[in-house]
Design a protein around this motif. Structure first.
Motif, short mmCIF file in Angstrom:
data_model
loop_
_atom_site.label_atom_id
_atom_site.label_comp_id
_atom_site.label_asym_id
_atom_site.label_seq_id
_atom_site.Cartn_x
_atom_site.Cartn_y
_atom_site.Cartn_z
N VAL A 25 0.83 -1.21 0.00
CA VAL A 25 0.00 0.00 0.00
C VAL A 25 0.86 1.26 0.00
O VAL A 25 0.47 2.29 -0.55
N SER A 26 2.06 1.17 0.58
CA SER A 26 2.95 2.33 0.59
C SER A 26 3.50 2.63 -0.80
O SER A 26 3.63 3.79 -1.19
N ALA A 27 3.78 1.57 -1.57
CA ALA A 27 4.44 1.75 -2.86
C ALA A 27 3.48 1.81 -4.04
O ALA A 27 3.76 2.48 -5.04
N GLU A 28 2.34 1.12 -3.94
CA GLU A 28 1.50 0.93 -5.12
C GLU A 28 0.20 1.74 -5.12
O GLU A 28 -0.40 1.91 -6.17
N VAL A 29 -0.24 2.18 -3.99
CA VAL A 29 -1.49 2.94 -3.94
C VAL A 29 -1.22 4.40 -4.30
O VAL A 29 -0.26 5.01 -3.81
N VAL A 30 -2.06 4.96 -5.16
CA VAL A 30 -2.01 6.39 -5.47
C VAL A 30 -2.93 7.09 -4.49
O VAL A 30 -4.14 6.89 -4.50
N TRP A 31 -2.36 7.93 -3.65
CA TRP A 31 -3.11 8.53 -2.56
C TRP A 31 -3.76 9.84 -2.97
O TRP A 31 -3.15 10.69 -3.61
N ASP A 32 -5.00 9.99 -2.57
CA ASP A 32 -5.78 11.20 -2.81
C ASP A 32 -5.41 12.23 -1.72
O ASP A 32 -5.41 11.90 -0.53
N GLU A 33 -5.12 13.45 -2.12
CA GLU A 33 -4.63 14.46 -1.18
C GLU A 33 -5.65 15.55 -0.89
O GLU A 33 -5.29 16.63 -0.42
N ARG A 34 -6.93 15.28 -1.14
CA ARG A 34 -7.94 16.32 -0.92
C ARG A 34 -8.16 16.64 0.56
O ARG A 34 -8.51 17.75 0.91
N MET A 35 -7.98 15.65 1.44
CA MET A 35 -8.20 15.89 2.86
C MET A 35 -6.95 16.50 3.49
O MET A 35 -5.83 16.16 3.13
N ARG A 36 -7.18 17.38 4.44
CA ARG A 36 -6.06 18.06 5.08
C ARG A 36 -5.39 17.21 6.14
O ARG A 36 -4.19 17.33 6.38
N ALA A 37 -6.17 16.37 6.82
CA ALA A 37 -5.64 15.66 7.97
C ALA A 37 -4.84 14.41 7.61
O ALA A 37 -3.99 13.98 8.38
N ARG A 38 -5.08 13.84 6.42
CA ARG A 38 -4.39 12.62 6.01
C ARG A 38 -4.74 12.37 4.56
O ARG A 38 -5.62 13.01 3.99
N ARG A 39 -4.06 11.39 3.94
CA ARG A 39 -4.35 11.02 2.57
C ARG A 39 -5.21 9.76 2.53
O ARG A 39 -5.19 8.96 3.47
N THR A 40 -5.98 9.61 1.45
CA THR A 40 -6.96 8.52 1.36
C THR A 40 -6.92 7.87 -0.01
O THR A 40 -6.35 8.40 -0.97
N ALA A 41 -7.56 6.71 -0.13
CA ALA A 41 -7.78 6.02 -1.40
C ALA A 41 -8.99 5.12 -1.26
O ALA A 41 -9.25 4.60 -0.17
N GLY A 42 -9.74 4.94 -2.34
CA GLY A 42 -10.95 4.13 -2.30
C GLY A 42 -10.92 3.01 -3.31
O GLY A 42 -10.45 3.19 -4.43
#
Length: 212
Positions: A25-42
């Motif tokens: 998950v650290s290397a392969e997931v593209v993280w969404d940066e819309r949230m200020r508190a942390r990054r997410t992915a769905g």
């Protein structure tokens, strides 16, 4: 006054290979940066979370395998995964209640934790009672709808801890006619303050394409 029913189960060591799961998950997931508190992915069926929409995205085989392990303990399938990246202990999640509005009745929300141990604090809605859990590397937490009726929960700031990823699995009711909100009953504060905000933006999450 007695505390309300909590409706949780914390199971250690559920992930078969948590180190490999965290590396993936650290290397392969593209993280969404819309949230200020942390990054997410769905992943999985479409999902709206904190006023942000995550389009339908196939679960990668490794995340699907983690879901399968969670299913063994929950007793039902999961068709959605919301991943949260806490890069440092400054990444947080404020007190909130999870919505069960569009979930299959009687289903649980499952949270698999990878990486640094973080505290999950439950606070009764009357603010009289608190309970704290340590979410360890490879552990599984199961929460029922009972939890949300009497408690809110949060991941507070911890300055000295490192990276953590949570994988939160849900089982949506396909017969539901309402939009899949899945959102927080109460919006959450930013990492920088106790103000409540709504983060908005464009879609974008998933797995890195080959070669990236």
């Amino acid at each position: 006054m007695a505390p309300p029913p909590l409706g949780i189960r914390l199971l250690p060591g559920v992930s078969a290979d948590p180190d490999a799961d965290l590396a993936f998950v650290s290397a392969e997931v593209v993280w969404d940066e819309r949230m200020r508190a942390r990054r997410t992915a769905g992943f999985g069926v479409p999902y709206n979370y904190a006023n942000q929409r995550y389009a339908a995205t196939p679960m990668p085989p490794r995340i699907a395998a983690i879901a399968a392990r969670a299913e063994e303990h929950a007793g039902h399938p999961f068709d959605n995964c919301l991943a949260n990246l806490y890069e440092t202990g400054d990444n947080t999640m404020g007190f909130h209640q999870d919505s069960y509005e569009d979930l299959v009745p009687g289903s649980a929300i499952a949270i698999v934790s990878l990486g640094a141990t973080r505290r999950l604090v439950f606070r009764s809605l009357d603010r009289v009672h608190e309970k704290e859990l340590a979410l360890e590397h490879g552990s599984l937490l199961l929460m029922t709808g009972v939890t949300q009726r009497g408690w809110s929960h949060a991941v507070p700031r911890e300055r000295t801890v490192g990276r953590r990823v949570s994988l939160t699995f849900r089982y949506f009711d396909r017969a539901s006619t309402s939009t899949r909100r899945g959102s927080l009953h109460a919006p959450e504060p930013t990492a920088a303050s106790d103000r409540y905000v709504d983060d908005a933006g464009v879609d974008g999450a998933g797995v890195r394409p080959p070669g990236r």
